[in-house]
Structures are given as structure tokens and as C-alpha cells.
Design an enzyme around this catalytic site. Structure first.
Site, PDB file in Angstrom:
ATOM      1  N   HIS A 131     136.318  36.621 124.224  1.00  0.00           N
ATOM      2  CA  HIS A 131     136.776  36.271 122.873  1.00  0.00           C
ATOM      3  C   HIS A 131     136.342  37.378 121.906  1.00  0.00           C
ATOM      4  CE1 HIS A 131     137.247  34.194 119.065  1.00  0.00           C
ATOM      5  NE2 HIS A 131     138.045  33.351 119.700  1.00  0.00           N
ATOM      6  N   ASN A 147     139.181  25.700 120.900  1.00  0.00           N
ATOM      7  CA  ASN A 147     137.916  26.441 120.918  1.00  0.00           C
ATOM      8  C   ASN A 147     137.086  25.974 119.727  1.00  0.00           C
ATOM      9  OD1 ASN A 147     135.850  28.287 120.949  1.00  0.00           O
ATOM     10  ND2 ASN A 147     137.104  30.053 120.380  1.00  0.00           N
ATOM     11  N   TRP A 148     136.083  25.138 120.012  1.00  0.00           N
ATOM     12  CA  TRP A 148     135.265  24.580 118.921  1.00  0.00           C
ATOM     13  C   TRP A 148     134.262  25.586 118.365  1.00  0.00           C
ATOM     14  CZ3 TRP A 148     133.583  18.938 120.686  1.00  0.00           C
ATOM     15  CH2 TRP A 148     134.718  18.125 120.685  1.00  0.00           C
ATOM     16  N   LYS A 149     134.127  26.704 119.052  1.00  0.00           N
ATOM     17  CA  LYS A 149     133.151  27.730 118.635  1.00  0.00           C
ATOM     18  C   LYS A 149     131.760  27.086 118.487  1.00  0.00           C
ATOM     19  CE  LYS A 149     136.945  30.120 116.504  1.00  0.00           C
ATOM     20  NZ  LYS A 149     137.372  31.254 115.745  1.00  0.00           N
ATOM     21  N   GLY A 171     141.482  27.585 117.180  1.00  0.00           N
ATOM     22  CA  GLY A 171     140.088  27.544 116.726  1.00  0.00           C
ATOM     23  C   GLY A 171     139.923  26.534 115.606  1.00  0.00           C
ATOM     24  N   GLY A 172     139.993  27.019 114.368  1.00  0.00           N
ATOM     25  CA  GLY A 172     139.736  26.195 113.187  1.00  0.00           C
ATOM     26  C   GLY A 172     140.428  24.839 113.200  1.00  0.00           C
ATOM     27  N   SER A 210     144.959  31.479 113.997  1.00  0.00           N
ATOM     28  CA  SER A 210     145.317  30.625 112.856  1.00  0.00           C
ATOM     29  C   SER A 210     146.507  29.703 113.121  1.00  0.00           C
ATOM     30  CB  SER A 210     145.580  31.477 111.606  1.00  0.00           C
ATOM     31  OG  SER A 210     144.413  32.159 111.231  1.00  0.00           O
ATOM     32  N   GLU A 241     145.321  37.345 121.125  1.00  0.00           N
ATOM     33  CA  GLU A 241     144.702  36.916 119.874  1.00  0.00           C
ATOM     34  C   GLU A 241     144.487  38.127 118.969  1.00  0.00           C
ATOM     35  OE1 GLU A 241     142.757  32.900 120.195  1.00  0.00           O
ATOM     36  OE2 GLU A 241     141.184  34.338 120.590  1.00  0.00           O
TER      37      GLU A 241
HETATM   38  C1  PEP Z   1     140.106  31.461 118.171  1.00  0.00           C
HETATM   39  O1  PEP Z   1     138.938  31.382 117.831  1.00  0.00           O
HETATM   40  O2  PEP Z   1     140.384  31.766 119.337  1.00  0.00           O
HETATM   41  C2  PEP Z   1     141.140  31.199 117.187  1.00  0.00           C
HETATM   42  C3  PEP Z   1     142.384  31.400 117.518  1.00  0.00           C
HETATM   43  O3  PEP Z   1     140.705  30.753 115.984  1.00  0.00           O
HETATM   44  P1  PEP Z   1     141.639  30.272 114.757  1.00  0.00           P
HETATM   45  O4  PEP Z   1     142.655  29.323 115.315  1.00  0.00           O
HETATM   46  O5  PEP Z   1     140.701  29.634 113.801  1.00  0.00           O
HETATM   47  O6  PEP Z   1     142.291  31.501 114.217  1.00  0.00           O
END
Ligand code: PEP
Length: 260
Positions: A97, A8-10, A235-236, A214, A171
């Protein structure tokens, strides 16, 4: 079934050039990706170019969207429909989300309409559920997740779901983008709880359940070693090419060892 890693590049990166350079990095790795499925969810504005330039129809990488509207067309300024996405070659759509729930006031009512529309268009929804830190500390995680599932899936018949496929990502909100790890065993317990609800309440027996929050190269396999955790929403770390590559490789390696 292969483990599924969804990136997920957001709202990143800020130019098509950068998006293409991320994507081409992974395309070079494509041949090494054997035991995992990978879906990249870029911002809407890059989807068409990436899908064309990287011949996504024939690729091992799939393209997903981070959201969609619930109608296919009409007077809905600024919205993007599931049909438009489908016509671009998108196969997966993230729905619900927590960032959309929190920053944009997306309710379970809205999410349930989106899920229905995604199914009706033959796309695969990736429904995100999870509790806040406060809810977790009050011991409410299971109840919150159950309520979200009941509301978000209320418009959907089990026939519709079985015909297509449903992905649910657990999540925990307090673990997203914070580096605060949800203990893999705790994630496993909630994921089993989700599976029970889908089985007993909705008669959905073939969904795929993911963990997100994370995830990084150091801990991805700690979650994905459990057969019940069938993938990760990242995500990140999905924006750091080397890290994302390592996640894919780690998961791929451990899947190979399991099947050997
Ligand atoms: C997300 O945005 O769905 C996510 C899991 O982000 P991150 O991996 O940065 O916690």
C-alpha cells in the site's frame, strides 16, 4: 466473476468495541449481498476476535490483513507473519500500500519478498501500485506502474500465481484519501495496461484488477461498470457504515442489471 469490494480500515477504529459494531452492521446486511464479494481488512489486533465472533469461515464476508511480514516465524520484533494470519482464517493480504511505501519506507524489494511469502502460504495478495501526482503530471504513470509490477512480482513464478490468485489494485497516490477523483476512463486505461503487462510479461491471465482512490457511493459504479475493473479497494468510505453499505448495494444492483 463477481465484483470484489475490499475495505481497508487502515489504523481505525481505536477500540475492539467499535470494530465489532462496524462488523455487526455489515453482518446484518449479509443476506442482501448477492452479486459482490466483500473483504474487510481491519487492523491486526482485531482480526482474531472478529473472525471468531462473526464466524468468518462460514460468512460471505472475508477477512483480509493490511500487511504482513515475509518470514513465517522468528526474531522479527513487532512483525506479523502470513502463517499467523492464515491460522486465524485470513484469506487476503494487502501488500505494498502506498502509505506503507511512503511512511515506512517499504521498498519494491521488501514488497517482492512479502508477495512471495503470501503466495507460499496459500493466501491471496492484493498488490497496490500507483503513481504520485508529480509522476502523473510528467506523463509517467504507465512507466511507474510497469516498474512496480516488474520489481514486486520478480520473485514469483507464473506457476505459483496461477496456482493461487493475484489481485492488483491500481491506486493513484494522488487520489487516495484526497477526494481527488481519477477519471474512470483514465483508471481504465492504466488497468488495461496492467493487464497487458501481467499477460505478456508474467503470463498471468487470471488475476483480478481493482481500482482504489477516494471511491464513494456516488462514483463506485462509474469505475466498476467497466468489465476490466473487477472491483474496488475502499479506504475512507469503508469506515462510514452507511456509505460502505451504499457502495456494496450500488455495485450489487448494477451487476444484477448487467446479468439480467
Ligand atoms: C486506500 O487506502 O487504499 C484507499 C483507496 O483510500 P481512500 O478510499 O480513502 O482513497
Amino acid at each position: 466473476m463477481k465484483k470484489l469490494i475490499i475495505a481497508n480500515w487502515k489504523m481505525n477504529p481505536v477500540s475492539l468495541k467499535e470494530a465489532e459494531s462496524f462488523f455487526s452492521f455489515f453482518k446484518k446486511e449479509e443476506k442482501n449481498i448477492k452479486n459482490v464479494e466483500v473483504v474487510i481488512c481491519p487492523p491486526f489486533v482485531y482480526i482474531e476476535s472478529l473472525a471468531k465472533r462473526f464466524k468468518i469461515q462460514d460468512s460471505r464476508f472475508k477477512i483480509g490483513s493490511q500487511d504482513c511480514f515475509w518470514e513465517n516465524q522468528g526474531a522479527y520484533t513487532g512483525e506479523i507473519s502470513p502463517l499467523m494470519l492464515k491460522n486465524l482464517g485470513v484469506e487476503y493480504v494487502i501488500v505494498g500500500h502506498s502509505e506503507r511505501r511512503n511512511y515506512l519506507g517499504e521498498t519494491d524489494e521488501i514488497i517482492s519478498k512479502k508477495i512471495k511469502s503470501v503466495f507460499e502460504n496459500g493466501l491471496i495478495p492484493v498488490l497496490c501500485v500507483g503513481e504520485t501526482l508529480e509522476q502523473k503530471e510528467k506523463g509517467l504513470a504507465e512507466e511507474i506502474v510497469r516498474k512496480q509490477l516488474e520489481k514486486d512480482l520478480k520473485n514469483v513464478s507464473s506457476f505459483m500465481i496461477q496456482d493461487s490468485r493475484l489481485i492488483v489494485a491500481y491506486e493513484p497516490i494522488w487520489a487516495i484519501g484526497t477526494g481527488n477523483d481519477c477519471q474512470p476512463k483514465d483508471a481504465l486505461e492504466i488497468i488495461k495496461h496492467i493487464k497487458n503487462i501481467l499477460d505478456s510479461r508474467f503470463k498471468i491471465h487470471d488475476s483480478r484488477l481493482l481500482y482504489g482512490g477516494s471511491v464513494d457511493p456516488g462514483d463506485a459504479t462509474n469505475y466498476l461498470k467497466y468489465p476490466e475493473i473487477e472491483g474496488a479497494l475502499v479506504g475512507g468510505a469503508s469506515l462510514k457504515t452507511e456509505e460502505f453499505k451504499k457502495i456494496i448495494n450500488e455495485v450489487s444492483k448494477s451487476a444484477k442489471t448487467e446479468s439480467a
